[in-house]
Design a protein around this motif. Structure first.
Motif, mmCIF file in Angstrom:
data_model
loop_
_atom_site.group_PDB
_atom_site.id
_atom_site.type_symbol
_atom_site.label_atom_id
_atom_site.label_comp_id
_atom_site.label_asym_id
_atom_site.label_seq_id
_atom_site.Cartn_x
_atom_site.Cartn_y
_atom_site.Cartn_z
ATOM 1 N N LEU A 128 0.831 -1.195 0.000
ATOM 2 C CA LEU A 128 0.000 0.000 0.000
ATOM 3 C C LEU A 128 0.870 1.250 0.000
ATOM 4 N N GLU A 129 0.341 2.307 -0.567
ATOM 5 C CA GLU A 129 1.049 3.583 -0.618
ATOM 6 C C GLU A 129 0.312 4.596 0.237
ATOM 7 N N ALA A 280 -4.040 13.910 6.829
ATOM 8 C CA ALA A 280 -3.807 12.524 7.241
ATOM 9 C C ALA A 280 -5.108 11.721 7.158
ATOM 10 N N GLY A 281 -6.225 12.361 7.555
ATOM 11 C CA GLY A 281 -7.520 11.688 7.459
ATOM 12 C C GLY A 281 -7.887 11.387 6.019
ATOM 13 N N ALA A 282 -7.623 12.351 5.129
ATOM 14 C CA ALA A 282 -7.915 12.144 3.711
ATOM 15 C C ALA A 282 -7.013 11.054 3.133
ATOM 16 N N ALA A 283 -5.735 11.074 3.510
ATOM 17 C CA ALA A 283 -4.790 10.065 3.013
ATOM 18 C C ALA A 283 -5.192 8.675 3.497
ATOM 19 N N ARG A 284 -5.692 8.597 4.736
ATOM 20 C CA ARG A 284 -6.121 7.298 5.256
ATOM 21 C C ARG A 284 -7.307 6.767 4.448
ATOM 22 N N GLU A 431 -2.908 17.429 -5.034
ATOM 23 C CA GLU A 431 -2.895 16.051 -5.515
ATOM 24 C C GLU A 431 -3.701 15.154 -4.583
ATOM 25 N N LEU A 432 -3.601 15.421 -3.279
ATOM 26 C CA LEU A 432 -4.373 14.649 -2.308
ATOM 27 C C LEU A 432 -5.863 14.889 -2.520
ATOM 28 N N GLN A 433 -6.222 16.153 -2.794
ATOM 29 C CA GLN A 433 -7.618 16.479 -3.040
ATOM 30 C C GLN A 433 -8.147 15.741 -4.272
ATOM 31 N N LYS A 434 -7.321 15.649 -5.312
ATOM 32 C CA LYS A 434 -7.724 14.918 -6.525
ATOM 33 C C LYS A 434 -7.958 13.443 -6.216
ATOM 34 N N ALA A 435 -7.101 12.875 -5.359
ATOM 35 C CA ALA A 435 -7.246 11.462 -4.994
ATOM 36 C C ALA A 435 -8.539 11.235 -4.223
ATOM 37 N N VAL A 436 -8.893 12.173 -3.360
ATOM 38 C CA VAL A 436 -10.143 12.061 -2.593
ATOM 39 C C VAL A 436 -11.338 12.209 -3.525
ATOM 40 N N GLU A 437 -11.273 13.141 -4.461
ATOM 41 C CA GLU A 437 -12.367 13.348 -5.405
ATOM 42 C C GLU A 437 -12.559 12.108 -6.281
#
Length: 443
Positions: A128-129, A280-284, A431-437
């Motif tokens: 996992l990344e 961190a919450g979004a990344a999780r 980039e994190l926001q794009k991953a969440v979207e």
């Protein structure tokens, strides 16, 4: 008592359970013997009622209890012996039904779908990344700017009132030419666009200037709280004292103190910590989706059709209500399931059974403290009714399970994270926001 297998096809199971008349009679006699010392009938001392009379008086009632206990006992012995667990409540049908009479053997058909055997998962094979984003100066400055806007003040302006401006005015409200109670005020500060007044009122003040007088005509909504005003046309005679434009607070130590920080540097530190906790919450969430995708792809086992069907129906029903928000009850026609509903149901049932098995083997438990916190968090959605909500949850097992399930799932996910091969990758907030979207698009 005899248990005979009649069906074993995939996860489907069928059995015939036979309880002989002699076994039933013996169980009835046993139950009556247990109760005899406490029974007292007219003409007999307590505990001295003859067994024959007891059987005549209470035999029918004891027979029903003995029948139920025998069947339940046979089912429990079967599940203990086979180690199987039914996916849903087993179906039990009495073969003779209404034709059965006392003195006959009791024969029932037992059918159910068994929960599947879940294969072992090699956690070390799961890679996992974990995305790691830091709160940069631009993000902190943006958050500071937003805080300053929430702490905004207003200053006098020349010109007409616009959306977002504050109008300070006196007013008198009248219905049919008569002032009504609660419809007057002096030096009232109203921010246009705040929707603090009934619909149409704030629009009526747009364009006014300090010193203006204006009559604002509105109609109270039909569902207005005060019945004597509901649906009535009204005129508010307004005298404008001042028009003020919003002014964001200065970003300095004074702003920091308004938000409980010692100075601006301390506030920036707090903001940075909060932002990185959000990241961190979004990344999780992103990593959790990746884990569930991998488990879905790599772990295979048979699913109980009844669970998949029930889940597909629930998904279809939920989506139907989302598309028809005006319908609040279930008095509507049947909702047909589609291939997409079934596909999503298969994933949910599969992952639900897998995570439950992983959690059981890892002895994952939801503590009382965690449940209490979850209930308190939910209760905050009902201001003034927190205690009633808390008591409702305590008395409602289904609601408790709804609150417990996501906590259990997250604890199992964290357990797997600890066992998997996790590598960190630095990324940006965007980039994190794009991953969440992307997660929301795939949901």
């Amino acid at each position: 008592m005899q248990v005979t297998e009649t069906l074993k096809e995939g996860l489907k199971r069928g059995y015939t359970i036979t309880v002989t008349a002699a076994e039933l009679d013996g169980k009835v006699s046993e139950k009556l013997a247990e109760a005899q010392p406490e029974i007292e009938l007219k003409g007999f001392r307590k505990g001295k009622v003859p067994m024959a009379l007891l059987k005549k008086q209470f035999g029918q009632r004891m027979l029903g209890e003995a029948m139920q206990e025998s069947i339940d006992g046979a089912m429990n012995e079967h599940f203990e012996a086979t180690g199987e667990r039914p996916a849903l409540q087993p179906k039990v049908d009495m073969v003779d039904g209404e034709d059965w009479k006392e003195g006959d053997d009791v024969v029932v058909n037992l059918s159910y779908e068994a929960l599947p055997e879940i294969p072992e998962v090699d956690f070390s094979a799961i890679s996992l990344e974990k995305l790691v984003a830091k709160a940069d100066d631009a993000a902190v400055d943006e958050a500071l700017k937003n805080l300053a806007e929430t702490a905004q003040d207003f200053e006098d302006k020349d010109g007409e009132a616009e959306e977002g401006d504050q109008v300070v005015f006196d007013f008198v409200g009248k219905v049919d030419g008569e002032a009504f109670e609660g419809g007057s005020a002096e030096d009232y500060p109203l921010v246009l666009g705040s929707n603090a007044f009934i619909p149409g009122f704030e629009d009526g003040l747009k364009g006014v200037k300090a010193g203006d007088s204006k009559d604002v005509e509105v109609t109270f909504p039909e569902e207005y709280g005060a019945e004597h005003l509901a649906g009535k046309a009204a005129v508010f005679e307004c005298t404008v004292k001042a028009v003020k434009a919003p002014k964001a607070a200065e970003i300095d130590d004074e702003l920091a103190k308004k938000f409980g920080a010692e100075d601006l540097a301390a506030l920036k530190g707090q903001i940075s910590e909060r932002l990185e906790a959000e990241y961190a919450g979004a990344a999780r969430a992103v990593m959790k989706r990746a884990l569930l995708d991998k488990l879905d792809e790599t772990v295979t086992f048979e699913l109980p059709p009844s669970l998949v069907e029930a889940e597909a129906n629930q998904i279809a029903h939920q989506l139907w209500h989302e598309e028809n928000p005006e319908v609040h009850d279930h008095n509507h026609g049947a909702v047909e399931t589609t291939e997409e509903h079934t596909k999503l149901a298969v994933r949910r049932v599969k992952l639900g059974l897998l995570l439950a098995e992983l959690g059981q083997k890892a002895e994952v438990e939801v503590t009382d403290a965690e449940m209490t916190q979850a209930i308190l968090n939910q209760a905050r959605q009902y201001p003034g009714q927190e205690r009633q909500f808390f008591e409702f949850v305590q008395q409602n097992a289904q609601m408790q399970q709804q609150l417990r399930a996501p906590i259990f799932e997250d604890k199992v996910v964290d357990f797997v994270f600890d066992k998997a091969a996790v590598s960190e990758k630095e990324t940006t907030k965007d980039e994190l926001q794009k991953a969440v979207e992307a997660l929301e698009d795939e949901a």
